[in-house]
Design a protein around this motif. Structure first.
Motif, PDB file in Angstrom:
ATOM      1  N   MET A 153       0.834  -1.188   0.000  1.00  0.00           N
ATOM      2  CA  MET A 153       0.000   0.000   0.000  1.00  0.00           C
ATOM      3  C   MET A 153       0.871   1.241   0.000  1.00  0.00           C
ATOM      4  SD  MET A 153      -3.026   1.215   2.561  1.00  0.00           S
ATOM      5  CE  MET A 153      -2.262   2.272   3.752  1.00  0.00           C
ATOM      6  N   SER A 154       0.497   2.200  -0.815  1.00  0.00           N
ATOM      7  CA  SER A 154       1.203   3.473  -0.882  1.00  0.00           C
ATOM      8  C   SER A 154       0.303   4.585  -0.382  1.00  0.00           C
ATOM      9  CB  SER A 154       1.608   3.780  -2.328  1.00  0.00           C
ATOM     10  OG  SER A 154       2.530   2.838  -2.802  1.00  0.00           O
ATOM     11  N   LYS A 155       0.932   5.595   0.207  1.00  0.00           N
ATOM     12  CA  LYS A 155       0.215   6.801   0.607  1.00  0.00           C
ATOM     13  C   LYS A 155       0.507   7.862  -0.443  1.00  0.00           C
ATOM     14  CE  LYS A 155      -0.185  10.264   4.260  1.00  0.00           C
ATOM     15  NZ  LYS A 155       0.319  10.663   5.599  1.00  0.00           N
ATOM     16  N   ILE A 156      -0.553   8.347  -1.077  1.00  0.00           N
ATOM     17  CA  ILE A 156      -0.425   9.306  -2.161  1.00  0.00           C
ATOM     18  C   ILE A 156      -1.103  10.607  -1.766  1.00  0.00           C
ATOM     19  CG2 ILE A 156      -0.929   9.766  -4.591  1.00  0.00           C
ATOM     20  CD1 ILE A 156       0.936   7.305  -4.099  1.00  0.00           C
ATOM     21  N   VAL A 157      -0.376  11.707  -1.875  1.00  0.00           N
ATOM     22  CA  VAL A 157      -0.946  13.027  -1.658  1.00  0.00           C
ATOM     23  C   VAL A 157      -1.502  13.507  -2.996  1.00  0.00           C
ATOM     24  CG1 VAL A 157      -0.440  15.443  -1.100  1.00  0.00           C
ATOM     25  CG2 VAL A 157       0.562  13.612   0.260  1.00  0.00           C
ATOM     26  N   VAL A 158      -2.723  14.021  -2.957  1.00  0.00           N
ATOM     27  CA  VAL A 158      -3.371  14.567  -4.148  1.00  0.00           C
ATOM     28  C   VAL A 158      -3.456  16.081  -3.967  1.00  0.00           C
ATOM     29  CG1 VAL A 158      -5.415  14.534  -5.619  1.00  0.00           C
ATOM     30  CG2 VAL A 158      -4.710  12.445  -4.414  1.00  0.00           C
ATOM     31  N   VAL A 159      -2.858  16.814  -4.911  1.00  0.00           N
ATOM     32  CA  VAL A 159      -2.872  18.270  -4.877  1.00  0.00           C
ATOM     33  C   VAL A 159      -3.708  18.745  -6.059  1.00  0.00           C
ATOM     34  CG1 VAL A 159      -1.498  20.386  -4.894  1.00  0.00           C
ATOM     35  CG2 VAL A 159      -0.558  18.299  -3.848  1.00  0.00           C
ATOM     36  N   VAL A 160      -4.854  19.333  -5.756  1.00  0.00           N
ATOM     37  CA  VAL A 160      -5.745  19.853  -6.791  1.00  0.00           C
ATOM     38  C   VAL A 160      -5.485  21.348  -6.930  1.00  0.00           C
ATOM     39  CG1 VAL A 160      -8.141  20.159  -7.525  1.00  0.00           C
ATOM     40  CG2 VAL A 160      -7.467  18.084  -6.286  1.00  0.00           C
ATOM     41  N   GLY A 161      -5.204  21.783  -8.139  1.00  0.00           N
ATOM     42  CA  GLY A 161      -4.834  23.175  -8.385  1.00  0.00           C
ATOM     43  C   GLY A 161      -5.996  24.124  -8.561  1.00  0.00           C
ATOM     44  N   SER A 162      -7.142  23.791  -8.013  1.00  0.00           N
ATOM     45  CA  SER A 162      -8.317  24.659  -8.095  1.00  0.00           C
ATOM     46  C   SER A 162      -9.006  24.683  -6.742  1.00  0.00           C
ATOM     47  CB  SER A 162      -9.289  24.132  -9.153  1.00  0.00           C
ATOM     48  OG  SER A 162     -10.494  24.862  -9.136  1.00  0.00           O
ATOM     49  N   LEU A 163      -9.461  25.865  -6.343  1.00  0.00           N
ATOM     50  CA  LEU A 163     -10.175  26.007  -5.080  1.00  0.00           C
ATOM     51  C   LEU A 163     -11.683  26.095  -5.278  1.00  0.00           C
ATOM     52  CD1 LEU A 163      -7.892  28.654  -3.321  1.00  0.00           C
ATOM     53  CD2 LEU A 163      -7.762  26.156  -3.205  1.00  0.00           C
ATOM     54  N   ARG A 164     -12.144  26.171  -6.510  1.00  0.00           N
ATOM     55  CA  ARG A 164     -13.565  26.344  -6.816  1.00  0.00           C
ATOM     56  C   ARG A 164     -14.377  25.203  -6.224  1.00  0.00           C
ATOM     57  NH1 ARG A 164     -17.138  25.233 -11.178  1.00  0.00           N
ATOM     58  NH2 ARG A 164     -15.566  23.985 -12.256  1.00  0.00           N
ATOM     59  N   ALA A 165     -15.488  25.531  -5.595  1.00  0.00           N
ATOM     60  CA  ALA A 165     -16.331  24.529  -4.922  1.00  0.00           C
ATOM     61  C   ALA A 165     -16.744  23.401  -5.856  1.00  0.00           C
ATOM     62  CB  ALA A 165     -17.561  25.202  -4.316  1.00  0.00           C
ATOM     63  N   GLU A 166     -17.112  23.701  -7.082  1.00  0.00           N
ATOM     64  CA  GLU A 166     -17.538  22.679  -8.045  1.00  0.00           C
ATOM     65  C   GLU A 166     -16.457  22.399  -9.084  1.00  0.00           C
ATOM     66  OE1 GLU A 166     -20.406  20.910  -7.775  1.00  0.00           O
ATOM     67  OE2 GLU A 166     -20.691  21.999  -5.890  1.00  0.00           O
ATOM     68  N   SER A 167     -15.219  22.500  -8.681  1.00  0.00           N
ATOM     69  CA  SER A 167     -14.081  22.319  -9.579  1.00  0.00           C
ATOM     70  C   SER A 167     -14.148  20.987 -10.327  1.00  0.00           C
ATOM     71  CB  SER A 167     -12.787  22.364  -8.760  1.00  0.00           C
ATOM     72  OG  SER A 167     -11.701  21.837  -9.485  1.00  0.00           O
ATOM     73  N   TYR A 168     -14.017  21.065 -11.652  1.00  0.00           N
ATOM     74  CA  TYR A 168     -13.962  19.845 -12.458  1.00  0.00           C
ATOM     75  C   TYR A 168     -12.755  18.998 -12.047  1.00  0.00           C
ATOM     76  CZ  TYR A 168     -17.302  22.088 -15.655  1.00  0.00           C
ATOM     77  OH  TYR A 168     -18.393  22.689 -16.213  1.00  0.00           O
ATOM     78  N   ASN A 169     -11.646  19.651 -11.758  1.00  0.00           N
ATOM     79  CA  ASN A 169     -10.441  18.914 -11.389  1.00  0.00           C
ATOM     80  C   ASN A 169     -10.571  18.252 -10.031  1.00  0.00           C
ATOM     81  OD1 ASN A 169      -8.122  19.176 -13.486  1.00  0.00           O
ATOM     82  ND2 ASN A 169      -9.279  21.079 -13.551  1.00  0.00           N
ATOM     83  N   ARG A 170     -11.264  18.869  -9.097  1.00  0.00           N
ATOM     84  CA  ARG A 170     -11.523  18.240  -7.794  1.00  0.00           C
ATOM     85  C   ARG A 170     -12.417  17.014  -7.996  1.00  0.00           C
ATOM     86  NH1 ARG A 170      -9.975  17.906  -2.545  1.00  0.00           N
ATOM     87  NH2 ARG A 170      -9.297  20.032  -2.810  1.00  0.00           N
TER      88      ARG A 170
END
Length: 182
Positions: free
Chosen positions: A1-18
């Motif tokens: 098992m690996s621990k992966i940090v996910v960094v999303v470059g958008s703060l928008r509440a309904e962000s497509y990237n989130r």
């Protein structure tokens, strides 16, 4: 098992990237791995004057990255480059010079956009930054994904037409992480 940090470059509440990042972590390929989303919205603007006494939010981000086996950056494209909030997070966790939390962490770069070329240009700019930070970065497959109906299902999973490709990307990234584990 690996621990992966996910960094999303958008703060928008309904962000497509989130939405995409969350769906990515629900793929069958993700099973057995831990995905932790970094909070980059709480970070102060990077200021070199603060290097000697970094804000707690910066210390928390650096600790999270250091405790991980790898990092997935899910980036939108703003004006043909990466969003300022993402660059700010990268700068904060890479400083002061010689104390970068990113160094040596395997990275995956992906993102979605309504445009036909996805986030190709922002991904390339981000790859240039990650190379300087000494982050071994997945080169192939590249994933320039266009946001359209069916990409994410109503239950928050990657749609049937894209699941195989996105799952393959995640599998390749996790293999990169496995090759760099201590």
């Amino acid at each position: 098992m690996s621990k992966i940090v996910v960094v999303v470059g958008s703060l928008r509440a309904e962000s497509y990237n989130r939405q995409f990042a969350e769906a990515l972590t629900r793929l069958p390929t993700a099973s057995g791995h831990e995905f932790v989303f970094a909070d980059i919205g709480a970070l102060p603007l990077y200021d070199q004057d603060d290097d000697g006494d970094q804000a707690q939010s910066v210390k928390d981000l650096k600790a999270l990255v250091r405790s991980s086996d790898g990092v997935i950056f899910v980036t939108p494209e703003y004006n043909r480059s990466i969003p300022g909030v993402l660059k700010n997070a990268i700068d904060n966790a890479s400083r002061p010079y010689g104390d970068s939390a990113w160094a040596g962490k395997p990275a995956g770069v992906i993102g979605v956009s309504v445009g036909a070329i996805g986030t190709a240009l922002s991904q390339q700019h981000l790859r240039n930054v990650l190379a300087y930070l000494d982050m071994p970065t997945l080169g192939a497959p590249e994933a320039f994904i266009q946001w359209k109906d069916g990409l994410i299902t109503p239950d928050g999973t990657v749609g049937e037409q894209s699941a195989g490709f996105v799952g393959g990307w995640l599998e390749a990234f996790l293999a990169l992480v496995a090759r760099h584990k201590d």
